[in-house]
Design an enzyme around this catalytic site. Structure first.
Site, PDB file in Angstrom:
ATOM      1  N   VAL A   1       7.605   6.781   1.024  1.00 11.77           N
ATOM      2  CA  VAL A   1       6.385   5.160   0.875  1.00 11.77           C
ATOM      3  C   VAL A   1       4.662   6.117   1.384  1.00 11.77           C
ATOM      4  O   VAL A   1       4.479   7.589   1.859  1.00 11.77           O
ATOM      5  CB  VAL A   1       5.950   4.494   2.532  1.00 11.77           C
ATOM      6  CG1 VAL A   1       4.904   3.488   2.216  1.00 11.77           C
ATOM      7  CG2 VAL A   1       7.146   3.494   1.814  1.00 11.77           C
ATOM      8  N   CYS A   2       3.729   5.841  -0.218  1.00 11.54           N
ATOM      9  CA  CYS A   2       2.659   6.730   0.361  1.00 11.54           C
ATOM     10  C   CYS A   2       2.532   8.059  -0.146  1.00 11.54           C
ATOM     11  O   CYS A   2       3.393   8.117  -0.883  1.00 11.54           O
ATOM     12  CB  CYS A   2       1.643   6.338   1.426  1.00 11.54           C
ATOM     13  SG  CYS A   2       0.252   6.157   1.710  1.00 11.54           S
ATOM     14  N   SER A   3       2.209   8.681   0.351  1.00  8.48           N
ATOM     15  CA  SER A   3       1.796  10.219  -0.257  1.00  8.48           C
ATOM     16  C   SER A   3       3.335  11.179   0.357  1.00  8.48           C
ATOM     17  O   SER A   3       3.838  12.645   0.747  1.00  8.48           O
ATOM     18  CB  SER A   3       0.922  11.462   0.378  1.00  8.48           C
ATOM     19  OG  SER A   3       0.605  10.702   2.269  1.00  8.48           O
ATOM     20  N   GLY A   4       3.730  10.310   0.723  1.00  7.59           N
ATOM     21  CA  GLY A   4       5.522  10.631   1.105  1.00  7.59           C
ATOM     22  C   GLY A   4       6.440  11.234  -0.290  1.00  7.59           C
ATOM     23  O   GLY A   4       7.001  11.689  -0.349  1.00  7.59           O
TER      24      GLY A   4
ATOM     25  N   THR B   1       2.748   6.740  -6.059  1.00  4.75           N
ATOM     26  CA  THR B   1       2.778   7.278  -5.099  1.00  4.75           C
ATOM     27  C   THR B   1       0.645   6.088  -4.338  1.00  4.75           C
ATOM     28  O   THR B   1      -0.307   5.473  -4.832  1.00  4.75           O
ATOM     29  CB  THR B   1       2.075   8.428  -4.753  1.00  4.75           C
ATOM     30  OG1 THR B   1       1.858   8.908  -3.101  1.00  4.75           O
ATOM     31  CG2 THR B   1       0.614   8.898  -5.346  1.00  4.75           C
TER      32      THR B   1
END
Lengths: 218, 218
Positions: free
Chosen positions: A102-105, A122
């Site tokens: 999720v996101c910058s993961g 992202t």
């Protein structure tokens, strides 16, 4: 058969990145939800407002059916440079049915070599980093599923990703029951949730706030 | 002028009820985010998968501009019967600009006497309790704003409520920047998030899961 879902907790994570998909997936029958940090114990979220206590350390978890890796507004690059963390992601990925971010993961999946030659999404602020890992950035997609890798856009996109994943894991009806349990019938009072929809002023405000958060000064 | 926002943490809360509005509101400029539990320290969420560590106890917080009260799938009634918790909600409400609830958190506002003769919403499973507190149940509304009380429907509705509240506190543009920061452009892959939209089978699955969660057996 119980589905083991591991949620990675690391220093300065963005809480909703993890709690969004967690809350969706907790509504499925027969799931085990494992919160895993470098060491078991409390880990502060990126705003510093509270900590999450992970009951398990990396050494306690050697396999998972699903791995969920969250982003952070200020801690992603430190995590991407943490060899123990990245090695663990790579090792767990070898055991999963789905490895997700999720996101910058997504940066952490990239650092683990899992996005090479793959389409991925992202958070808009992290999008320019994706090509460094050989990934093909898909800024207009909220969820990108390629092979067993599923990446989601920024923060709240983890809820949509969790619901998509619920469908993959347990079928449409169980996923819909999980959706009803968390009453996920979104009605945002504004419509500025994507770069293509926000005004110039709103984009500028958000970009400046992101830069402040990334520098750790909120 | 800094806006003080207090988030109540109590035993077996539903994590997303609190983390949803928290993550939205964290994107506003000049906010202080205070996580407050009965005593400062770790509090387990309703699935038992992890704990949230609240840095502050009830005695540490005597006023707030905004109070956010989450729900729980199994702990709401215990919390509603906890006089110290309910007295604190009532006392803080006397100092707020907005007193808000997500999901079955409305039961706690009701127990504090704050919903008498007011329209309110809550999770579908908690809706039948509202009239006991003199509240007028609004099962078809996702956010109900009456005076300074704002109630949200189940779990994920706290994100929409947080965004609405962001607009009230800081204006439309700051709220939209907060929306863009968490990329809240929802695209659920299913459309079963409200009782009026789910099939009979899905409603039955969710109702049974809710009963299991309420009894503490997940």
């Amino acid at each position: 058969m119980t589905i083991h879902i591991a949620f990675l907790v690391y220093d300065r994570l963005t809480a909703l990145d993890l709690v969004g998909p967690y809350e969706v997936l907790s509504g499925l029958p027969d799931v085990t939800l494992q919160f895993v940090a470098k060491q078991a114990g409390p880990v502060a979220v990126d705003t510093g407002a509270f900590s999450l206590v992970a009951p398990l350390g990396l050494a306690d978890v050697t396999r998972a059916d699903v791995l969920v890796v969250p982003g952070s507004s200020s801690g992603t690059l430190d995590a991407a440079n943490d060899a123990a963390l990245i090695d663990w992601i790579r090792a767990i990925d070898r055991t999963t049915r789905f490895t997700t971010s999720v996101c910058s993961g997504a940066i952490l999946l990239g650092a683990a070599g899992l996005l090479a030659a793959k389409p991925a999404t992202t958070h808009w602020a992290a999008m320019p980093f994706l090509p460094h890992f050989g990934a093909e950035a898909r800024p207009d997609e909220r969820i990108v599923h390629s092979g067993k890798i599923i990446t989601a856009a920024g923060v709240s996109a983890g809820i949509d990703m969790g619901l998509y994943l619920a469908g993959q894991l347990a079928g449409a009806e169980a996923a819909q029951a999980a959706q009803l349990l968390i009453e996920y019938d979104p009605m945002p009072p504004f419509q500025a949730g994507h770069m293509s929809k926000a005004s110039s002023l709103v984009k500028e405000l958000a970009t400046r706030a992101m830069a402040r958060a990334a520098s750790g000064s909120r």
